[in-house]
Design a protein around this motif. Structure first.
Motif, PDB file in Angstrom:
ATOM      1  N   ILE A   3      -8.714  -1.160  15.417  1.00  0.00           N
ATOM      2  CA  ILE A   3      -7.646  -0.168  15.299  1.00  0.00           C
ATOM      3  C   ILE A   3      -8.088   1.118  15.986  1.00  0.00           C
ATOM      4  O   ILE A   3      -9.261   1.472  15.955  1.00  0.00           O
ATOM      5  N   SER A   4      -7.125   1.788  16.636  1.00  0.00           N
ATOM      6  CA  SER A   4      -7.428   3.028  17.349  1.00  0.00           C
ATOM      7  C   SER A   4      -6.395   4.096  17.017  1.00  0.00           C
ATOM      8  O   SER A   4      -5.215   3.791  16.850  1.00  0.00           O
ATOM      9  N   PHE A   5      -6.868   5.319  16.946  1.00  0.00           N
ATOM     10  CA  PHE A   5      -6.010   6.483  16.767  1.00  0.00           C
ATOM     11  C   PHE A   5      -6.132   7.340  18.020  1.00  0.00           C
ATOM     12  O   PHE A   5      -7.209   7.437  18.611  1.00  0.00           O
ATOM     13  N   LEU A   6      -5.027   7.950  18.431  1.00  0.00           N
ATOM     14  CA  LEU A   6      -5.025   8.861  19.568  1.00  0.00           C
ATOM     15  C   LEU A   6      -4.428  10.180  19.096  1.00  0.00           C
ATOM     16  O   LEU A   6      -3.251  10.243  18.741  1.00  0.00           O
ATOM     17  N   ILE A   7      -5.254  11.212  19.069  1.00  0.00           N
ATOM     18  CA  ILE A   7      -4.817  12.526  18.604  1.00  0.00           C
ATOM     19  C   ILE A   7      -4.662  13.430  19.817  1.00  0.00           C
ATOM     20  O   ILE A   7      -5.607  13.609  20.595  1.00  0.00           O
ATOM     21  N   LEU A   8      -3.471  13.989  19.978  1.00  0.00           N
ATOM     22  CA  LEU A   8      -3.158  14.874  21.095  1.00  0.00           C
ATOM     23  C   LEU A   8      -3.133  16.320  20.617  1.00  0.00           C
ATOM     24  O   LEU A   8      -3.068  16.589  19.417  1.00  0.00           O
ATOM     25  N   ASP A   9      -3.130  17.242  21.566  1.00  0.00           N
ATOM     26  CA  ASP A   9      -3.027  18.654  21.202  1.00  0.00           C
ATOM     27  C   ASP A   9      -1.697  18.945  20.508  1.00  0.00           C
ATOM     28  O   ASP A   9      -1.623  19.802  19.628  1.00  0.00           O
ATOM     29  N   SER A  10      -0.642  18.202  20.856  1.00  0.00           N
ATOM     30  CA  SER A  10       0.666  18.407  20.211  1.00  0.00           C
ATOM     31  C   SER A  10       0.639  17.997  18.736  1.00  0.00           C
ATOM     32  O   SER A  10       1.355  18.567  17.916  1.00  0.00           O
ATOM     33  N   HIS A  11      -0.192  17.028  18.386  1.00  0.00           N
ATOM     34  CA  HIS A  11      -0.337  16.646  16.981  1.00  0.00           C
ATOM     35  C   HIS A  11      -0.978  17.764  16.177  1.00  0.00           C
ATOM     36  O   HIS A  11      -0.630  17.987  15.016  1.00  0.00           O
ATOM     37  N   LEU A  12      -1.919  18.480  16.792  1.00  0.00           N
ATOM     38  CA  LEU A  12      -2.588  19.574  16.099  1.00  0.00           C
ATOM     39  C   LEU A  12      -1.667  20.776  15.930  1.00  0.00           C
ATOM     40  O   LEU A  12      -1.873  21.597  15.035  1.00  0.00           O
ATOM     41  N   GLU A  13      -0.658  20.883  16.797  1.00  0.00           N
ATOM     42  CA  GLU A  13       0.343  21.940  16.631  1.00  0.00           C
ATOM     43  C   GLU A  13       1.296  21.596  15.487  1.00  0.00           C
ATOM     44  O   GLU A  13       1.774  22.479  14.790  1.00  0.00           O
ATOM     45  N   LYS A  14       1.553  20.309  15.304  1.00  0.00           N
ATOM     46  CA  LYS A  14       2.509  19.847  14.291  1.00  0.00           C
ATOM     47  C   LYS A  14       1.854  19.689  12.918  1.00  0.00           C
ATOM     48  O   LYS A  14       2.451  20.010  11.896  1.00  0.00           O
ATOM     49  N   TYR A  15       0.641  19.150  12.893  1.00  0.00           N
ATOM     50  CA  TYR A  15      -0.083  18.896  11.646  1.00  0.00           C
ATOM     51  C   TYR A  15      -1.360  19.721  11.629  1.00  0.00           C
ATOM     52  O   TYR A  15      -1.870  20.116  12.667  1.00  0.00           O
ATOM     53  N   SER A  16      -1.915  19.920  10.447  1.00  0.00           N
ATOM     54  CA  SER A  16      -3.179  20.653  10.363  1.00  0.00           C
ATOM     55  C   SER A  16      -4.340  19.723  10.736  1.00  0.00           C
ATOM     56  O   SER A  16      -4.276  18.514  10.538  1.00  0.00           O
ATOM     57  N   VAL A  17      -5.381  20.318  11.269  1.00  0.00           N
ATOM     58  CA  VAL A  17      -6.568  19.544  11.657  1.00  0.00           C
ATOM     59  C   VAL A  17      -7.158  18.858  10.429  1.00  0.00           C
ATOM     60  O   VAL A  17      -7.501  17.664  10.471  1.00  0.00           O
ATOM     61  N   GLN A  18      -7.270  19.590   9.318  1.00  0.00           N
ATOM     62  CA  GLN A  18      -7.843  19.008   8.103  1.00  0.00           C
ATOM     63  C   GLN A  18      -6.976  17.876   7.563  1.00  0.00           C
ATOM     64  O   GLN A  18      -7.497  16.905   7.008  1.00  0.00           O
ATOM     65  N   GLY A  19      -5.656  17.985   7.713  1.00  0.00           N
ATOM     66  CA  GLY A  19      -4.762  16.914   7.265  1.00  0.00           C
ATOM     67  C   GLY A  19      -4.985  15.632   8.055  1.00  0.00           C
ATOM     68  O   GLY A  19      -5.029  14.536   7.480  1.00  0.00           O
ATOM     69  N   ILE A  20      -5.148  15.754   9.366  1.00  0.00           N
ATOM     70  CA  ILE A  20      -5.408  14.579  10.210  1.00  0.00           C
ATOM     71  C   ILE A  20      -6.773  13.986   9.880  1.00  0.00           C
ATOM     72  O   ILE A  20      -6.917  12.766   9.744  1.00  0.00           O
ATOM     73  N   ILE A  21      -7.781  14.846   9.734  1.00  0.00           N
ATOM     74  CA  ILE A  21      -9.125  14.364   9.402  1.00  0.00           C
ATOM     75  C   ILE A  21      -9.110  13.670   8.045  1.00  0.00           C
ATOM     76  O   ILE A  21      -9.697  12.590   7.882  1.00  0.00           O
ATOM     77  N   ASN A  22      -8.430  14.249   7.062  1.00  0.00           N
ATOM     78  CA  ASN A  22      -8.354  13.636   5.732  1.00  0.00           C
ATOM     79  C   ASN A  22      -7.658  12.278   5.785  1.00  0.00           C
ATOM     80  O   ASN A  22      -8.051  11.348   5.073  1.00  0.00           O
ATOM     81  N   PHE A  23      -6.615  12.143   6.612  1.00  0.00           N
ATOM     82  CA  PHE A  23      -5.926  10.859   6.769  1.00  0.00           C
ATOM     83  C   PHE A  23      -6.882   9.795   7.305  1.00  0.00           C
ATOM     84  O   PHE A  23      -6.940   8.675   6.795  1.00  0.00           O
ATOM     85  N   ILE A  24      -7.651  10.144   8.331  1.00  0.00           N
ATOM     86  CA  ILE A  24      -8.579   9.179   8.938  1.00  0.00           C
ATOM     87  C   ILE A  24      -9.715   8.845   7.975  1.00  0.00           C
ATOM     88  O   ILE A  24     -10.105   7.677   7.838  1.00  0.00           O
ATOM     89  N   ILE A  25     -10.244   9.835   7.281  1.00  0.00           N
ATOM     90  CA  ILE A  25     -11.325   9.593   6.313  1.00  0.00           C
ATOM     91  C   ILE A  25     -10.822   8.726   5.162  1.00  0.00           C
ATOM     92  O   ILE A  25     -11.524   7.819   4.701  1.00  0.00           O
ATOM     93  N   ASP A  26      -9.605   8.985   4.712  1.00  0.00           N
ATOM     94  CA  ASP A  26      -9.005   8.161   3.650  1.00  0.00           C
ATOM     95  C   ASP A  26      -8.876   6.707   4.114  1.00  0.00           C
ATOM     96  O   ASP A  26      -9.153   5.786   3.358  1.00  0.00           O
TER      97      ASP A  26
END
Length: 175
Positions: free
Chosen positions: A118-141
């Motif tokens: 499985i792969s995730f692709l995080i773009l700069d536009s995702h960081l504008e829409k979501y918080s960095v910690q929220g994305i990191i927490n999703f991946i860690i979860d």
């Protein structure tokens, strides 16, 4: 066992915190478009300057992660541990299940890179829409719960197989 997962997830968290410093950057290959440079890596010598070296994190020989940062995107790929054929089959079905629903998970790639599940692709536009910690927490979860989820599915399959075998043997005994 839980300590090993914690060390692995902490290493991923710290690496993601360091690599998710993305910014909008127009593509040097495709004019007037902002394409993820990590996806264009290898097409031109211009992109090599914008893509950093991949970072490999391994929990075991079969369970590993690669984080590939660039100036405007980061690709994170995971290999799910498969001890036997049932684990491999469950992992494949789980990855296909998520890939079909990739539109709902904006950061999920439909097709993982070769050698990973499985792969995730995080773009700069995702960081504008979501918080960095929220994305990191999703991946860690995801990392912390994938083993538990796959073990629960395997246990459920074994329980159903045991019940089916008992009914089949009981039916043969009554004949």
């Amino acid at each position: 066992m839980a300590a090993a997962v914690q060390v692995y997830s902490d290493a991923i968290r710290k690496t993601l915190e360091a690599t998710l410093c993305l910014r909008a950057f127009p593509s040097e290959i495709i004019e007037k478009q902002s394409k993820p440079e990590i996806e264009l890596n290898g097409y031109s010598s211009k992109t090599r300057q914008l893509v950093l070296s991949p970072i490999y994190l391994c929990r075991s020989e079969k369970e590993k992660c690669v984080i590939e940062p660039s100036i405007n995107s980061t690709r994170i790929s995971f290999s799910i541990k498969a001890l036997d054929e049932v684990d491999r089959l469950i992992g494949e079905k789980f990855a296909k299940y998520l890939a079909v629903r990739a539109d709902y998970f904006e950061i999920l790639r439909r097709k993982p890179i070769p050698g990973y599940d499985i792969s995730f692709l995080i773009l700069d536009s995702h960081l504008e829409k979501y918080s960095v910690q929220g994305i990191i927490n999703f991946i860690i979860d995801y990392v912390e719960n994938i083993d538990k989820d796959l073990s629960d599915i395997k246990l459920n399959i074994n329980t159903q197989a045991r019940i089916t075998a008992a009914c089949f043997v009981g039916g043969l005994a009554n004949q």
